[in-house]
Motif scaffolding. Structure first.
Motif, PDB file in Angstrom:
ATOM      1  N   PRO A   1       4.513 -37.623  -5.790  1.00  0.00           N
ATOM      2  CA  PRO A   1       4.928 -36.895  -6.973  1.00  0.00           C
ATOM      3  C   PRO A   1       4.638 -37.648  -8.277  1.00  0.00           C
ATOM      4  CG  PRO A   1       6.852 -37.771  -5.791  1.00  0.00           C
ATOM      5  CD  PRO A   1       5.649 -38.058  -4.943  1.00  0.00           C
ATOM      6  N   TRP A   2       4.528 -39.004  -8.195  1.00  0.00           N
ATOM      7  CA  TRP A   2       4.394 -39.785  -9.437  1.00  0.00           C
ATOM      8  C   TRP A   2       3.199 -40.712  -9.372  1.00  0.00           C
ATOM      9  CZ3 TRP A   2       7.120 -36.782 -12.129  1.00  0.00           C
ATOM     10  CH2 TRP A   2       8.320 -36.260 -11.654  1.00  0.00           C
TER      11      TRP A   2
ATOM     12  N   VAL B   1     -10.205 -39.197 -13.944  1.00  0.00           N
ATOM     13  CA  VAL B   1      -9.432 -40.343 -13.436  1.00  0.00           C
ATOM     14  C   VAL B   1      -7.949 -39.984 -13.399  1.00  0.00           C
ATOM     15  CG1 VAL B   1      -8.698 -42.702 -14.037  1.00  0.00           C
ATOM     16  CG2 VAL B   1     -11.127 -42.087 -14.106  1.00  0.00           C
ATOM     17  N   LEU B   2      -7.497 -39.331 -14.460  1.00  0.00           N
ATOM     18  CA  LEU B   2      -6.081 -38.957 -14.542  1.00  0.00           C
ATOM     19  C   LEU B   2      -5.724 -37.914 -13.468  1.00  0.00           C
ATOM     20  CD1 LEU B   2      -3.422 -39.197 -16.079  1.00  0.00           C
ATOM     21  CD2 LEU B   2      -4.236 -37.418 -17.635  1.00  0.00           C
ATOM     22  N   ALA B   3      -6.596 -36.922 -13.317  1.00  0.00           N
ATOM     23  CA  ALA B   3      -6.325 -35.855 -12.329  1.00  0.00           C
ATOM     24  C   ALA B   3      -6.183 -36.468 -10.933  1.00  0.00           C
ATOM     25  CB  ALA B   3      -7.445 -34.824 -12.365  1.00  0.00           C
ATOM     26  N   LYS B   4      -7.040 -37.417 -10.607  1.00  0.00           N
ATOM     27  CA  LYS B   4      -6.990 -38.046  -9.286  1.00  0.00           C
ATOM     28  C   LYS B   4      -5.678 -38.834  -9.127  1.00  0.00           C
ATOM     29  CE  LYS B   4     -10.197 -40.210  -6.106  1.00  0.00           C
ATOM     30  NZ  LYS B   4      -9.582 -41.454  -5.697  1.00  0.00           N
ATOM     31  N   ALA B   5      -5.224 -39.443 -10.237  1.00  0.00           N
ATOM     32  CA  ALA B   5      -4.022 -40.281 -10.169  1.00  0.00           C
ATOM     33  C   ALA B   5      -2.756 -39.462  -9.964  1.00  0.00           C
ATOM     34  CB  ALA B   5      -3.895 -41.108 -11.450  1.00  0.00           C
TER      35      ALA B   5
ATOM     36  N   TYR C   1       1.821 -31.586 -12.192  1.00  0.00           N
ATOM     37  CA  TYR C   1       2.482 -32.834 -12.647  1.00  0.00           C
ATOM     38  C   TYR C   1       3.459 -32.500 -13.795  1.00  0.00           C
ATOM     39  CZ  TYR C   1       2.717 -37.718 -14.413  1.00  0.00           C
ATOM     40  OH  TYR C   1       3.122 -38.966 -14.850  1.00  0.00           O
ATOM     41  N   ALA C   2       3.007 -31.676 -14.729  1.00  0.00           N
ATOM     42  CA  ALA C   2       3.864 -31.291 -15.861  1.00  0.00           C
ATOM     43  C   ALA C   2       5.106 -30.544 -15.356  1.00  0.00           C
ATOM     44  CB  ALA C   2       3.082 -30.432 -16.852  1.00  0.00           C
ATOM     45  N   ALA C   3       4.946 -29.726 -14.332  1.00  0.00           N
ATOM     46  CA  ALA C   3       6.102 -28.981 -13.779  1.00  0.00           C
ATOM     47  C   ALA C   3       7.081 -29.946 -13.113  1.00  0.00           C
ATOM     48  CB  ALA C   3       5.620 -27.934 -12.780  1.00  0.00           C
ATOM     49  N   ARG C   4       6.552 -30.959 -12.413  1.00  0.00           N
ATOM     50  CA  ARG C   4       7.449 -31.950 -11.779  1.00  0.00           C
ATOM     51  C   ARG C   4       8.234 -32.692 -12.855  1.00  0.00           C
ATOM     52  NH1 ARG C   4       2.892 -32.571  -8.354  1.00  0.00           N
ATOM     53  NH2 ARG C   4       2.109 -34.495  -9.274  1.00  0.00           N
ATOM     54  N   ILE C   5       7.564 -32.994 -13.949  1.00  0.00           N
ATOM     55  CA  ILE C   5       8.233 -33.704 -15.046  1.00  0.00           C
ATOM     56  C   ILE C   5       9.346 -32.836 -15.621  1.00  0.00           C
ATOM     57  CG2 ILE C   5       7.888 -34.354 -17.481  1.00  0.00           C
ATOM     58  CD1 ILE C   5       5.186 -35.531 -16.476  1.00  0.00           C
ATOM     59  N   MET C   6       9.040 -31.572 -15.853  1.00  0.00           N
ATOM     60  CA  MET C   6      10.031 -30.717 -16.504  1.00  0.00           C
ATOM     61  C   MET C   6      11.200 -30.381 -15.591  1.00  0.00           C
ATOM     62  SD  MET C   6       9.869 -30.859 -19.462  1.00  0.00           S
ATOM     63  CE  MET C   6      11.402 -30.007 -19.836  1.00  0.00           C
ATOM     64  N   ALA C   7      11.064 -30.680 -14.307  1.00  0.00           N
ATOM     65  CA  ALA C   7      12.194 -30.484 -13.391  1.00  0.00           C
ATOM     66  C   ALA C   7      13.167 -31.665 -13.489  1.00  0.00           C
ATOM     67  CB  ALA C   7      11.683 -30.329 -11.962  1.00  0.00           C
ATOM     68  N   ARG C   8      12.812 -32.717 -14.186  1.00  0.00           N
ATOM     69  CA  ARG C   8      13.692 -33.891 -14.282  1.00  0.00           C
ATOM     70  C   ARG C   8      14.803 -33.633 -15.288  1.00  0.00           C
ATOM     71  NH1 ARG C   8      12.063 -38.228 -11.699  1.00  0.00           N
ATOM     72  NH2 ARG C   8      13.469 -39.630 -12.825  1.00  0.00           N
TER      73      ARG C   8
END
Ligand SMILES: N[C@@H](CCC(=O)N[C@@H](CS)C(=O)NCC(=O)O)C(=O)O
Length: 205
Positions: free
Chosen positions: A146-147, A137-141, A182-189
């Motif tokens: 990007p979010w 479920v999480l992977a699909k979300a 998703y983790a990479a997008r977060i760490m770019a913040r």
């Protein structure tokens, strides 16, 4: 004096709130607790959070505990930061679903996997069902990005994103492309980077 005070230990679940505060951009102060010294069980702290846990956030005279509740609160209290989906917006229900999915499904699924119970509980007994379903479920979300709410980064991404990052770091989440991206997008913040750098500074001190 900032109106916001975070009772914090680094790294811990209060790092979720520290990241959230960096996203909000309002001044805040930190009161550091040494969990290994038992600061969280001292009477002065138990008067703030009788659970003996971090995080706790003081905003003026109000104390809020539970990381996801604090993130929800901050997003609503400081709407200029654009981290909430306001009441009246039809997307609000989905936003709340993800805020509750973090502590209600994702975190218990990951913790149960790391520290398995003696007897396999029945799926129906567990609020999260089973680990594989939570992961799917999480992977699909997060797949489309990007979010979680599409183009808008919200407090739900702080709650879920912190769990994903932490889960990947400790190899408690599968190395699925949806999660690593998703983790990479977060760490770019920049706010996530600032929060991490400040926590590391303390750990090194
Ligand atoms: N349900 C709480 C959990 C908080 C929690 O477990 N905090 C841990 C740090 S990660 C803690 O304070 N541990 C110290 C202890 O239990 O003595 C939340 O989501 O805020």
């Amino acid at each position: 004096m900032p109106e916001l005070t975070l009772y914090h230990a680094a790294p811990s679940r209060s790092s979720i709130v520290r990241w959230m505060l960096e996203e909000v951009g309002e001044p805040y102060e930190i009161k550091l607790l040494r969990l290994s010294e038992g600061d969280q069980q001292r009477p002065d702290y138990l008067a703030i959070n009788p659970m003996g846990k971090v995080p706790a956030l003081k905003h003026g005279d109000v104390v809020i505990t539970e990381a996801a509740a604090i993130c929800t609160y901050l997003a609503d209290a400081f709407p200029k930061a654009g981290l909430s989906v306001p009441i009246g917006d039809p997307r609000r229900g989905i936003y709340l679903k993800w805020l509750f999915f973090g502590p209600g499904c994702l975190e218990p699924a990951v913790i149960d996997r790391a520290a398995p119970r003696k007897e396999e509980p029945r799926r129906a007994m567990l609020g999260y069902g089973d680990f594989e379903t939570v992961m799917n479920v999480l992977a699909k979300a997060v797949e489309r990005g990007p979010w979680l709410m599409g183009e808008q980064f919200t407090a739900a991404d702080v709650v879920i994103g912190a769990n994903v990052r932490w889960g990947m770091m400790f190899k408690m989440l599968p190395e699925r492309k949806e999660f690593t991206d998703y983790a990479a997008r977060i760490m770019a913040r920049p706010a996530a980077q600032r929060a991490e750098a400040k926590d590391k500074e303390w750990q090194a001190a």
